[in-house]
Motif scaffolding. Structure first.
Motif, PDB file in Angstrom:
ATOM      1  N   LYS A   3      60.089  54.259 -10.319  1.00  0.00           N
ATOM      2  CA  LYS A   3      59.770  54.929  -9.383  1.00  0.00           C
ATOM      3  C   LYS A   3      60.862  55.545  -8.164  1.00  0.00           C
ATOM      4  N   LYS A   5      61.554  57.615  -4.353  1.00  0.00           N
ATOM      5  CA  LYS A   5      60.841  58.050  -3.163  1.00  0.00           C
ATOM      6  C   LYS A   5      61.309  59.737  -2.721  1.00  0.00           C
ATOM      7  N   GLU A  13      56.786  65.209   4.442  1.00  0.00           N
ATOM      8  CA  GLU A  13      55.753  64.023   3.961  1.00  0.00           C
ATOM      9  C   GLU A  13      56.646  63.297   2.742  1.00  0.00           C
ATOM     10  N   ASN A  14      56.541  62.135   2.919  1.00  0.00           N
ATOM     11  CA  ASN A  14      56.980  61.001   1.896  1.00  0.00           C
ATOM     12  C   ASN A  14      56.054  60.812   0.542  1.00  0.00           C
ATOM     13  N   VAL A  15      56.415  60.828  -0.636  1.00  0.00           N
ATOM     14  CA  VAL A  15      55.841  60.588  -1.679  1.00  0.00           C
ATOM     15  C   VAL A  15      56.503  59.612  -2.495  1.00  0.00           C
ATOM     16  N   PHE A  17      57.103  58.870  -6.293  1.00  0.00           N
ATOM     17  CA  PHE A  17      56.784  59.186  -7.645  1.00  0.00           C
ATOM     18  C   PHE A  17      56.984  58.429  -8.798  1.00  0.00           C
ATOM     19  N   CYS A  18      56.403  58.342  -9.821  1.00  0.00           N
ATOM     20  CA  CYS A  18      56.542  57.482 -11.120  1.00  0.00           C
ATOM     21  C   CYS A  18      57.185  58.602 -12.101  1.00  0.00           C
ATOM     22  N   ASP A  35      52.853  61.820  -8.839  1.00  0.00           N
ATOM     23  CA  ASP A  35      52.798  60.901  -7.662  1.00  0.00           C
ATOM     24  C   ASP A  35      51.779  59.671  -8.203  1.00  0.00           C
ATOM     25  N   GLU A  36      52.501  58.585  -7.758  1.00  0.00           N
ATOM     26  CA  GLU A  36      52.058  56.978  -8.311  1.00  0.00           C
ATOM     27  C   GLU A  36      50.738  56.873  -7.905  1.00  0.00           C
ATOM     28  N   ASN A  37      50.026  57.619  -6.962  1.00  0.00           N
ATOM     29  CA  ASN A  37      48.537  57.663  -6.513  1.00  0.00           C
ATOM     30  C   ASN A  37      47.608  58.385  -7.747  1.00  0.00           C
ATOM     31  N   GLU A  38      48.186  59.024  -8.377  1.00  0.00           N
ATOM     32  CA  GLU A  38      47.458  60.109  -9.511  1.00  0.00           C
ATOM     33  C   GLU A  38      47.846  59.530 -11.011  1.00  0.00           C
ATOM     34  N   TYR A  47      55.650  66.983 -11.591  1.00  0.00           N
ATOM     35  CA  TYR A  47      56.526  67.922 -10.979  1.00  0.00           C
ATOM     36  C   TYR A  47      57.905  67.679 -11.760  1.00  0.00           C
TER      37      TYR A  47
END
Length: 88
Positions: A3, A5, A13-15, A17-18, A35-38, A47
């Motif tokens: 992961k 950041k 905005e901070n995201v 990512f995996c 995105d780790e939430n998706e 991306y």
């Protein structure tokens, strides 16, 4: 799964990512992230990020949005991803 950041310059905005895959083209490192939430979503937005700078602590990435560059990198990343199809 690794992961990273990521901070979007435009919004701040901070995201998190995996990282799904990575490759190197002409000595430039690229990573495919989501995105780790998706990560469990069927139609996730991914991306391709390009390493632009590195120091002892951090690597600076930018989102690749150049169609010519994407046309070179996407086929290489797809070879490593059996369960994913990348649509531009």
């Amino acid at each position: 799964m690794d992961k990273i950041k990521f901070t979007f310059e435009e919004t701040g905005e901070n995201v998190v990512f995996c990282v799904l895959g990575n490759t190197q083209v002409n000595e430039v490192a690229y990573i495919l992230v989501v995105d780790e939430n998706e990560i469990e979503d069927e139609d996730m937005t991914a991306y391709i990020l390009k390493a632009t700078e590195a120091d002892d602590m951090d690597i600076i990435y930018e989102i690749v949005d150049n169609d010519e560059e994407l046309s070179v990198v996407v086929p290489i990343l797809e070879k490593f991803l059996d369960d994913f199809e990348i649509e531009l």
